[in-house]
Design a protein around this motif. Structure first.
Motif, PDB file in Angstrom:
ATOM      1  N   HIS A   1       5.608  -4.476 -11.399  1.00 50.65           N
ATOM      2  CA  HIS A   1       4.422  -3.938 -10.737  1.00 50.65           C
ATOM      3  C   HIS A   1       3.438  -3.526 -11.823  1.00 50.65           C
TER       4      HIS A   1
ATOM      5  N   ASP B   1       0.818  -1.212   0.000  1.00 48.71           N
ATOM      6  CA  ASP B   1       0.000   0.000   0.000  1.00 48.71           C
ATOM      7  C   ASP B   1       0.852   1.262   0.000  1.00 48.71           C
TER       8      ASP B   1
ATOM      9  N   TRP C   1       1.498  -1.108 -12.167  1.00 48.83           N
ATOM     10  CA  TRP C   1       1.434   0.322 -12.458  1.00 48.83           C
ATOM     11  C   TRP C   1       2.667   0.846 -13.193  1.00 48.83           C
TER      12      TRP C   1
ATOM     13  N   ASP D   1      -0.610   7.718  -5.662  1.00 54.03           N
ATOM     14  CA  ASP D   1      -1.902   8.395  -5.724  1.00 54.03           C
ATOM     15  C   ASP D   1      -1.852   9.754  -5.017  1.00 54.03           C
TER      16      ASP D   1
ATOM     17  N   THR E   1       1.264   2.286  -3.782  1.00 52.37           N
ATOM     18  CA  THR E   1       0.088   2.840  -4.457  1.00 52.37           C
ATOM     19  C   THR E   1      -0.416   4.108  -3.773  1.00 52.37           C
TER      20      THR E   1
ATOM     21  N   ARG F   1       2.065   4.163 -15.538  1.00 50.48           N
ATOM     22  CA  ARG F   1       2.354   5.496 -14.997  1.00 50.48           C
ATOM     23  C   ARG F   1       3.511   6.180 -15.733  1.00 50.48           C
TER      24      ARG F   1
END
Length: 672
Positions: free
Chosen positions: A239, A180, A241, A187, A183, A245
């Protein structure tokens, strides 16, 4: 080791060799200061508020990052034995069994979290030559220390990215981690992105606007490096993302770099603005980042742009690669030389080595255009200013290459408190710094507070002569009739540590436009009407003091106060004489040395009306390495409706000085 050239006209091999040589010189110079087990770097200097052991970890981590970049940049070749030097320190620091060497645990809000990220990134970069060669038990020791970040809460700013990088390293080597943290960090920075390539460094619940070099050397750097590492995990695959990204971050970096060179003087000198300036040439890190991540199809990723970026980055390193900035080869707490008043209380003797981030350039191959000298004629220095709307900066340079920044957006305001000279001034430059008066501070966190603001400031002086501060900056609409960029803002002056600017009735609105080395500044001071008739004028004895540039020998600052007028008396007037009008001068120090600052003090004399009292002031400021070649001529200053308008014709001092030009400005008044 001796310095090698690294001049801007060197060939690619010489320039790259200079960077490697400079990295080696820094690393070898600090070796005598390590603890016997190599885990703690005990550099001389005053400690940070987090304590000596924290400082010693910081020294290890930041120089280890430099060593990692140096070794990774040479494909694992390590002729100076840097990894052999840091390996025992890594193990001794991470274990709890060595109280004489062990590092502080990674806990919420502590400096150890920052340094854990540097250790993690260093291990990422050198994984084949360091981590992979550790015994399993040794890997367990290091991973266990890093895993403290899994439950550590960061401060709500660029720190969130430290947790992300620790988690990413642990994930990539198959260790328990907090996913977490990755992310949530990625974010969270979306909340701070404001366009044009700019991020706030956190928002502190909206109390202020936080824009400075952290945008480049942290908020662009860490997400892009994360994409690189997350796409190349040794365990578990990329990963999800990482690929998604990357295009977003590349586009933002491209936008950021478009105007970023304007933050530097022609000799590579960064504009002296914001906190953590003792990181010095870390300001060049975004230039290297662009060469690493932008492709030829990206704006700023073509060979010519990369060559110019590399030339500028090299000049920035050369600017600080001096015996004064590195006495005895060790980076000092300061700028061009030791200067503790500019240092924040979180910085210790090892802090300057966050400059290691610039050495991301060493990851570039020898045939990268970054190492080349630009071909053809270099782009000229634009005479007209560039407005960066997101941070509220107006940037410009004179013909001699002195960079200037007019600040109408970044205040680092947390709430009631003293002046912070690194954010509160109307202007900053590559060749000057805020003036520190004898016995006072700069509001940087190290010096005593309160401090008196003088240079590039309009102070409201009360009847005792006490000067006001500029704290929270509120933006205003501005434009220039000549088509040049302009910026404006207003603030509510405060005089004490306990006063909240939001509760102050007085407002000072200021607009700026520029051309070459000249700035036109216009101030509108508004005092509300008395709620009830009172005998006398509560402003009796109040005055306005404006300060120019605080300059050191070899730098010329000229200040022309143009007008002493209220709206009812506005009209054609002329600047006083043909030279600088100085009614006072204040002396002190800046990070550049002993300095003096011209001032002019005038009455707060706008007539009181049912709508309040308005006083207008206008001035032209020149900064350069030589005396100005133009002087103010006719001036017009008016207020009508919701707008303040000013125009000044700048006349050449002689026939060789070029053509006249006009500085024009208008800005909307705040809603009193």
């Amino acid at each position: 080791m001796e310095r090698v050239s690294g001049q801007v006209n060197d060939d690619a091999a010489q320039r790259r060799a200079y960077w490697f040589g400079f990295a080696d010189r820094q690393l070898l110079a600090v070796r005598p200061y390590f603890s016997p087990g190599h885990a703690l770097l005990r550099l001389p200097g005053r400690p940070a508020f987090s304590g000596v052991r924290s400082d010693e970890l910081e020294g290890f981590a930041r120089t280890f990052l430099l060593a990692a970049l140096r070794v990774a940049g040479s494909g694992g070749e390590d002729p100076q034995g840097h990894l052999d030097w840091y390996r025992p320190g890594l193990l001794a620091g991470a274990t709890r069994e060595r109280p004489d060497e062990s590092w502080n645990p990674v806990l919420s809000g502590t400096q150890a979290l920052v340094e854990a990220a540097s250790v993690a990134i260093g291990l990422q970069l050198t994984r084949p030559w360091l981590w992979d060669r550790l015994e399993a038990q040794e890997q367990d020791v290091v991973a266990s220390w890093l895993q403290g970040a899994g439950t550590a809460e960061p401060w709500d700013n660029n720190w969130v990215l430290f947790n992300a990088h620790v988690a990413e390293f642990l994930a990539g080597v198959g260790r328990d981690h907090n996913p977490d943290h990755i992310t949530q960090a990625l974010d969270r920075i979306e909340d701070w992105y404001v366009g044009g390539g700019w991020y706030r460094d956190g928002d502190n619940g909206g109390t202020g606007d936080f824009f400075d070099y952290y945008c480049g050397w942290a908020l662009h750097l860490y997400p892009l490096l994360w994409c690189r590492f997350a796409a190349d995990r040794a365990v578990g695959g990329p990963h999800p993302w990482a690929a998604g990204r990357l295009p977003r971050y590349r586009e933002r970096l491209s936008g950021f770099l478009r105007e970023y060179p304007a933050f530097f003087g022609a000799g590579g000198e960064p504009v002296f603005h914001g906190r953590s300036l003792t990181y010095r040439f870390a300001a060049a890190a975004p230039l290297a980042l662009g060469a690493l991540f932008l492709g030829p199809e990206d704006p700023g990723g073509d060979a010519g742009s990369l060559a110019r970026a590399g030339t500028l980055a090299t000049a920035t390193l050369r600017h600080f690669d001096t015996d004064e900035a590195f006495p005895g080869g060790v980076a000092c707490l300061g700028w061009q030389a030791p200067y503790e008043p500019m240092i924040q209380n979180y910085s210790g003797p090892g802090s300057p080595y966050w400059s290691s981030k610039a050495f991301l350039a060493l990851l570039l191959p020898g045939d990268s255009p970054f190492w080349n000298s630009p071909t053809g004629e270099a782009p000229g220095i634009p005479e007209e200013p560039v407005l960066l709307s997101a941070p509220g900066f107006l940037l410009h340079r004179g013909a001699d290459g002195v960079a200037q920044l007019a600040n109408h957006g970044s205040d680092k305001h947390y709430g009631p408190g003293s002046d912070n000279a690194l954010y509160s001034r109307f202007a900053y430059s590559s060749h000057t710094g805020p003036l520190r008066l004898p016995g006072q501070g700069l509001g940087s966190g190290t010096d005593p507070a309160p401090a008196e603001a003088v240079d590039n400031h309009l102070a409201v002086l009360d009847v005792t002569g006490r000067a006001s501060w500029r704290t929270r900056i509120h933006r205003l609409e501005a434009r220039s009739g000549s088509g040049a960029a302009a910026a404006a803002s207003f603030h509510r002056p405060v005089w004490t540590l306990s006063e909240d600017e939001a509760e102050q009735p007085l407002t000072v609105a200021t607009g700026t436009t520029a051309h070459g080395g000249y700035q036109l500044r216009v101030h509108r001071v508004w005092l509300p009407p008395e709620p009830e008739p009172e005998p006398g004028d509560r402003r009796a004895g109040w005055s306005l003091r404006e300060g120019g540039w605080a300059t050191t020998p070899g730098v010329h600052g000229t200040f022309w106060p143009l007008t002493v007028t209220a709206p009812g008396h506005a009209g054609e007037t002329t600047a006083g004489g043909g030279g600088a009008v100085v009614v006072g001068e204040m002396h002190g120090t800046t990070a550049f040395g002993e300095a003096r600052c011209p001032t002019v003090t005038t009455p707060l004399d706008g007539p009181m009306t049912p709508d309040g009292a308005v006083t207008l002031r206008a001035s032209v400021h020149h900064l350069g390495l030589e005396a100005p070649r133009h002087r103010p001529g006719p001036v017009t200053l008016t207020e009508s409706g919701e707008w303040v308008r000013a125009s000044v014709r700048m006349l050449p001092v002689d026939h060789s000085a070029g053509e006249p030009f006009t500085l024009e400005l208008e800005f909307r008044t705040p809603g009193n």
